[in-house]
Design a protein around this motif. Sequence first.
Motif, PDB file in Angstrom:
ATOM      1  N   HIS A 250      25.628  48.709  46.506  1.00 62.11           N
ATOM      2  CA  HIS A 250      25.762  48.668  45.049  1.00 62.11           C
ATOM      3  C   HIS A 250      25.926  47.252  44.494  1.00 62.11           C
ATOM      4  O   HIS A 250      26.215  47.084  43.308  1.00 62.11           O
ATOM      5  N   GLY A 251      25.732  46.259  45.342  1.00 65.92           N
ATOM      6  CA  GLY A 251      25.742  44.868  44.899  1.00 65.92           C
ATOM      7  C   GLY A 251      26.991  44.432  44.169  1.00 65.92           C
ATOM      8  O   GLY A 251      26.922  43.704  43.182  1.00 65.92           O
ATOM      9  N   MET A 252      28.134  44.849  44.665  1.00 66.02           N
ATOM     10  CA  MET A 252      29.392  44.523  43.992  1.00 66.02           C
ATOM     11  C   MET A 252      29.905  43.148  44.401  1.00 66.02           C
ATOM     12  O   MET A 252      29.535  42.615  45.439  1.00 66.02           O
ATOM     13  N   GLU A 253      30.773  42.610  43.571  1.00 65.14           N
ATOM     14  CA  GLU A 253      31.352  41.285  43.794  1.00 65.14           C
ATOM     15  C   GLU A 253      32.411  41.321  44.906  1.00 65.14           C
ATOM     16  O   GLU A 253      32.980  42.368  45.211  1.00 65.14           O
ATOM     17  N   ARG A 254      32.715  40.137  45.444  1.00 59.80           N
ATOM     18  CA  ARG A 254      33.726  40.018  46.500  1.00 59.80           C
ATOM     19  C   ARG A 254      35.147  40.285  45.993  1.00 59.80           C
ATOM     20  O   ARG A 254      36.039  40.545  46.788  1.00 59.80           O
ATOM     21  N   ASN A 255      35.329  40.219  44.687  1.00 53.59           N
ATOM     22  CA  ASN A 255      36.657  40.500  44.141  1.00 53.59           C
ATOM     23  C   ASN A 255      36.759  41.931  43.605  1.00 53.59           C
ATOM     24  O   ASN A 255      37.669  42.256  42.870  1.00 53.59           O
ATOM     25  N   SER A 256      35.830  42.773  43.998  1.00 54.08           N
ATOM     26  CA  SER A 256      35.811  44.163  43.547  1.00 54.08           C
ATOM     27  C   SER A 256      36.963  44.961  44.162  1.00 54.08           C
ATOM     28  O   SER A 256      37.467  44.641  45.241  1.00 54.08           O
ATOM     29  N   ILE A 257      37.360  45.996  43.484  1.00 59.90           N
ATOM     30  CA  ILE A 257      38.412  46.885  43.984  1.00 59.90           C
ATOM     31  C   ILE A 257      38.016  47.493  45.330  1.00 59.90           C
ATOM     32  O   ILE A 257      38.850  47.750  46.183  1.00 59.90           O
ATOM     33  N   TRP A 258      36.711  47.683  45.531  1.00 57.91           N
ATOM     34  CA  TRP A 258      36.212  48.241  46.791  1.00 57.91           C
ATOM     35  C   TRP A 258      36.552  47.315  47.951  1.00 57.91           C
ATOM     36  O   TRP A 258      36.897  47.774  49.035  1.00 57.91           O
TER      37      TRP A 258
ATOM     38  N   TYR B 234      44.871  48.435  37.508  1.00 56.38           N
ATOM     39  CA  TYR B 234      45.424  49.713  37.046  1.00 56.38           C
ATOM     40  C   TYR B 234      44.321  50.666  36.580  1.00 56.38           C
ATOM     41  O   TYR B 234      44.256  51.815  37.020  1.00 56.38           O
ATOM     42  N   LEU B 235      43.460  50.210  35.678  1.00 59.09           N
ATOM     43  CA  LEU B 235      42.422  51.091  35.126  1.00 59.09           C
ATOM     44  C   LEU B 235      41.423  51.537  36.177  1.00 59.09           C
ATOM     45  O   LEU B 235      41.019  52.710  36.218  1.00 59.09           O
ATOM     46  N   GLU B 236      41.028  50.622  37.051  1.00 59.00           N
ATOM     47  CA  GLU B 236      40.069  50.985  38.102  1.00 59.00           C
ATOM     48  C   GLU B 236      40.672  52.001  39.068  1.00 59.00           C
ATOM     49  O   GLU B 236      39.999  52.954  39.469  1.00 59.00           O
TER      50      GLU B 236
END
Length: 167
Positions: A34-42, A78-80
Amino acid sequence: MDFPLSYIKYLYHFHVDRDYFECHEVLEEYWKDHGMERNSIWVGLIQLAVSYYHYRNNNRKGAIKLMNRVLLLLQNSYLEMDRLGIHYPELIKILKDSHQKMRKNQPYKAINFPIKDKKLYILCQSYCNEKSINWGNPDTNTPVQILFKHKWRRTPNSKKHENKTSV
């Protein structure tokens, strides 16, 4: 919200077979696809699983280092986390308590995510029911194949063991 199957699998491995290595694999693939950033919650969730992998295997230094990163990545999520069906304040409290135990060289003990979304909990239970396994394994008798899974991992083009760090 619809929860990605990879997330359900991550939660299954985290709470049922306590296969933290597989948690990393499942969610890292989703994150990359999904091409997410390195600072993603994932990434925070991936590193959380790796931290517990190290903690259980008495690699306190690695566990603490990753938990520091996890707490930093999740500090304003929090929101994520809410969208992912997790009770954020309670999770952060659990992680900080674990972090303290790691730093005090206390023995590993499995944790459970405080799931607040009923739909998510039902999805996780259904996934467990398909496999005839109960949710929330206390992790008292983990097979060596899971404890040291990184030692048996093989690359598709190699017969040698691979020690791979991605996230």
